[in-house]
Design a protein around this motif. Structure first.
Motif, PDB file in Angstrom:
ATOM      1  N   SER A 211       0.615   5.541   0.485  1.00 28.36           N
ATOM      2  CA  SER A 211       1.419   6.513  -0.495  1.00 28.36           C
ATOM      3  C   SER A 211       1.315   7.941  -0.034  1.00 28.36           C
ATOM      4  O   SER A 211       2.128   8.809  -0.239  1.00 28.36           O
ATOM      5  CB  SER A 211       1.320   6.157  -1.867  1.00 28.36           C
ATOM      6  OG  SER A 211      -0.134   6.250  -1.988  1.00 28.36           O
ATOM      7  N   GLU A 212       0.317   8.501   0.288  1.00 26.93           N
ATOM      8  CA  GLU A 212       0.030   9.910   0.763  1.00 26.93           C
ATOM      9  C   GLU A 212       0.868  10.325   1.835  1.00 26.93           C
ATOM     10  O   GLU A 212       1.531  11.543   1.792  1.00 26.93           O
ATOM     11  CB  GLU A 212      -1.411  10.179   1.049  1.00 26.93           C
ATOM     12  CG  GLU A 212      -1.574  11.552   1.446  1.00 26.93           C
ATOM     13  CD  GLU A 212      -3.083  11.899   1.832  1.00 26.93           C
ATOM     14  OE1 GLU A 212      -3.269  13.002   2.709  1.00 26.93           O
ATOM     15  OE2 GLU A 212      -3.985  11.300   1.531  1.00 26.93           O
ATOM     16  N   ILE A 213       0.965   9.318   2.718  1.00 25.89           N
ATOM     17  CA  ILE A 213       1.913   9.716   3.915  1.00 25.89           C
ATOM     18  C   ILE A 213       3.302   9.611   3.575  1.00 25.89           C
ATOM     19  O   ILE A 213       4.286  10.547   3.752  1.00 25.89           O
ATOM     20  CB  ILE A 213       1.513   8.917   5.145  1.00 25.89           C
ATOM     21  CG1 ILE A 213       0.287   9.165   5.867  1.00 25.89           C
ATOM     22  CG2 ILE A 213       2.832   8.938   6.241  1.00 25.89           C
ATOM     23  CD1 ILE A 213      -0.171   8.084   7.075  1.00 25.89           C
TER      24      ILE A 213
ATOM     25  N   ILE B 113      12.929  11.139 -12.417  1.00 25.57           N
ATOM     26  CA  ILE B 113      12.148  10.669 -11.267  1.00 25.57           C
ATOM     27  C   ILE B 113      11.746  11.970 -10.682  1.00 25.57           C
ATOM     28  O   ILE B 113      12.592  12.838 -10.337  1.00 25.57           O
ATOM     29  CB  ILE B 113      12.761   9.661 -10.244  1.00 25.57           C
ATOM     30  CG1 ILE B 113      13.132   8.430 -10.723  1.00 25.57           C
ATOM     31  CG2 ILE B 113      11.856   9.538  -9.183  1.00 25.57           C
ATOM     32  CD1 ILE B 113      13.606   7.432 -10.057  1.00 25.57           C
ATOM     33  N   GLY B 114      10.446  12.164 -10.524  1.00 28.21           N
ATOM     34  CA  GLY B 114       9.904  13.467  -9.894  1.00 28.21           C
ATOM     35  C   GLY B 114      10.482  13.566  -8.423  1.00 28.21           C
ATOM     36  O   GLY B 114      11.184  12.898  -7.871  1.00 28.21           O
TER      37      GLY B 114
ATOM     38  N   ILE C 282      13.008   5.096  -1.948  1.00 26.23           N
ATOM     39  CA  ILE C 282      11.664   4.851  -1.920  1.00 26.23           C
ATOM     40  C   ILE C 282      10.960   5.770  -2.910  1.00 26.23           C
ATOM     41  O   ILE C 282      11.360   6.864  -3.024  1.00 26.23           O
ATOM     42  CB  ILE C 282      11.297   5.034  -0.544  1.00 26.23           C
ATOM     43  CG1 ILE C 282      11.802   4.167   0.541  1.00 26.23           C
ATOM     44  CG2 ILE C 282       9.586   4.959  -0.398  1.00 26.23           C
ATOM     45  CD1 ILE C 282      13.173   4.409   1.090  1.00 26.23           C
ATOM     46  N   HIS C 283      10.322   5.269  -3.642  1.00 25.40           N
ATOM     47  CA  HIS C 283       9.672   5.882  -4.982  1.00 25.40           C
ATOM     48  C   HIS C 283       8.378   5.497  -5.341  1.00 25.40           C
ATOM     49  O   HIS C 283       7.951   4.206  -4.902  1.00 25.40           O
ATOM     50  CB  HIS C 283      10.662   5.935  -6.170  1.00 25.40           C
ATOM     51  CG  HIS C 283      11.071   4.594  -6.663  1.00 25.40           C
ATOM     52  ND1 HIS C 283      10.219   3.966  -7.751  1.00 25.40           N
ATOM     53  CD2 HIS C 283      12.080   3.658  -6.197  1.00 25.40           C
ATOM     54  CE1 HIS C 283      10.938   2.826  -7.984  1.00 25.40           C
ATOM     55  NE2 HIS C 283      11.835   2.827  -7.136  1.00 25.40           N
ATOM     56  N   ARG C 284       7.572   6.118  -6.262  1.00 26.60           N
ATOM     57  CA  ARG C 284       6.296   5.593  -6.758  1.00 26.60           C
ATOM     58  C   ARG C 284       6.788   4.404  -7.762  1.00 26.60           C
ATOM     59  O   ARG C 284       7.864   4.336  -8.275  1.00 26.60           O
ATOM     60  CB  ARG C 284       5.720   6.565  -7.663  1.00 26.60           C
ATOM     61  CG  ARG C 284       5.374   7.774  -6.408  1.00 26.60           C
ATOM     62  CD  ARG C 284       3.988   8.194  -6.752  1.00 26.60           C
ATOM     63  NE  ARG C 284       3.327   9.166  -6.186  1.00 26.60           N
ATOM     64  CZ  ARG C 284       2.461   9.324  -4.986  1.00 26.60           C
ATOM     65  NH1 ARG C 284       1.965   8.210  -5.063  1.00 26.60           N
ATOM     66  NH2 ARG C 284       2.347  10.204  -4.302  1.00 26.60           N
TER      67      ARG C 284
ATOM     68  N   ASN D 250       1.061   1.642  -5.022  1.00 27.37           N
ATOM     69  CA  ASN D 250       2.138   2.521  -6.092  1.00 27.37           C
ATOM     70  C   ASN D 250       3.410   2.847  -5.188  1.00 27.37           C
ATOM     71  O   ASN D 250       4.049   3.944  -5.478  1.00 27.37           O
ATOM     72  CB  ASN D 250       1.384   3.559  -6.414  1.00 27.37           C
ATOM     73  CG  ASN D 250       1.984   4.263  -7.871  1.00 27.37           C
ATOM     74  OD1 ASN D 250       2.878   3.557  -8.537  1.00 27.37           O
ATOM     75  ND2 ASN D 250       2.120   5.468  -7.909  1.00 27.37           N
ATOM     76  N   VAL D 251       3.866   1.854  -4.310  1.00 31.92           N
ATOM     77  CA  VAL D 251       5.285   2.255  -3.573  1.00 31.92           C
ATOM     78  C   VAL D 251       6.259   1.200  -3.939  1.00 31.92           C
ATOM     79  O   VAL D 251       5.741   0.038  -4.184  1.00 31.92           O
ATOM     80  CB  VAL D 251       4.978   2.129  -2.180  1.00 31.92           C
ATOM     81  CG1 VAL D 251       6.439   2.842  -1.510  1.00 31.92           C
ATOM     82  CG2 VAL D 251       4.095   3.465  -1.777  1.00 31.92           C
ATOM     83  N   ALA D 252       7.385   1.770  -4.253  1.00 33.80           N
ATOM     84  CA  ALA D 252       8.720   0.485  -4.849  1.00 33.80           C
ATOM     85  C   ALA D 252       9.642   1.068  -3.682  1.00 33.80           C
ATOM     86  O   ALA D 252      10.018   2.228  -3.546  1.00 33.80           O
ATOM     87  CB  ALA D 252       8.680   0.692  -5.961  1.00 33.80           C
ATOM     88  N   VAL D 253      10.645   0.115  -3.706  1.00 37.48           N
ATOM     89  CA  VAL D 253      11.969   0.540  -3.055  1.00 37.48           C
ATOM     90  C   VAL D 253      13.036  -0.235  -4.110  1.00 37.48           C
ATOM     91  O   VAL D 253      12.695  -1.440  -4.266  1.00 37.48           O
ATOM     92  CB  VAL D 253      12.137  -0.175  -1.535  1.00 37.48           C
ATOM     93  CG1 VAL D 253      13.556  -0.201  -0.953  1.00 37.48           C
ATOM     94  CG2 VAL D 253      11.110   0.217  -0.769  1.00 37.48           C
ATOM     95  N   THR D 254      13.974   0.604  -3.950  1.00 35.00           N
ATOM     96  CA  THR D 254      15.049   0.302  -5.226  1.00 35.00           C
ATOM     97  C   THR D 254      16.385   0.520  -4.736  1.00 35.00           C
ATOM     98  O   THR D 254      16.623   1.432  -3.882  1.00 35.00           O
ATOM     99  CB  THR D 254      15.027   0.920  -6.563  1.00 35.00           C
ATOM    100  OG1 THR D 254      13.815   0.679  -7.048  1.00 35.00           O
ATOM    101  CG2 THR D 254      15.868   0.290  -7.529  1.00 35.00           C
TER     102      THR D 254
END
Length: 186
Positions: A153-155, A119-120, A85-87, A101-105
């Motif tokens: 996305s903040e959570i 990736i940060g 789970i990443h931006r 602005n959330v993605a799952v890869t």
């Protein structure tokens, strides 16, 4: 059965009465929801090892141990399958872009990018997922098992893991301590 709108791009908040250890006080990111069922990833149940340890176990080079994010128990289905789970600023071979602005890869290229620190800290790995058959999630919502809120996305990326459930509840406009195990139906 009543037709529900898709809950993709939402988060499920477990009601206090849900005592299944896989979902107790969980916040679950819904990645897919259609007439065939639903799929989500729990984002607040950390396991007892860090991402760099998982990368080392998979023989993926990790320059330093800067990424100490824990690996999460994403759900009880296919616990040997990983999800990042990443931006969504950068998408990878098998990324699903969600809202806010959330993605799952699921492809290995994203794990290599984590190892190279491309990736940060706004990325974490979950093993396994939660799955619901057609109509099952809808019935659980009717049965007062879950509350829903739009994806936030903040959570997901900026809230301490142990505060994600309470923060998700607060999006509904009340304190988590005020949640009851009972519901009324008109």
């Amino acid at each position: 059965m009543k037709k529900f709108p898709s809950l993709k791009n939402h988060m499920l908040i477990a009601m206090p009465a849900l005592q299944d250890f896989n979902f107790k006080h969980s916040v679950t990111l819904i990645c897919e929801h259609n007439e065939d069922g639903a799929m989500g990833i729990v984002i607040n149940h950390p396991l007892d090892f860090a991402t760099y340890e998982l990368l080392e176990h998979m023989d993926i080079p990790c320059a330093e141990h800067r990424n100490i994010n824990p690996v999460f128990a994403g759900g009880p289905v296919q616990v040997d399958r990983g999800f990042v789970i990443h931006r969504a600023e950068q998408l990878w071979k098998s990324s699903i872009a969600l809202e806010n602005n959330v993605a799952v890869t699921t492809s290995l290229d994203v794990l290599h990018a984590i190892g190279r620190h491309e990736i940060g800290s706004d990325a974490f790995v979950a093993l396994g997922y939660a799955g619901w058959e057609a109509g099952q999630l809808e019935q659980e919502i009717i049965d007062n098992v879950w509350l829903t809120v739009p994806i936030n996305s903040e959570i997901i990326f900026s809230t301490d893991i142990d505060k994600r459930w309470e923060k998700a509840v607060s999006l509904l406009g009340f304190d988590a301590q005020n949640l009851s195990n009972f519901s009324g139906h008109a």
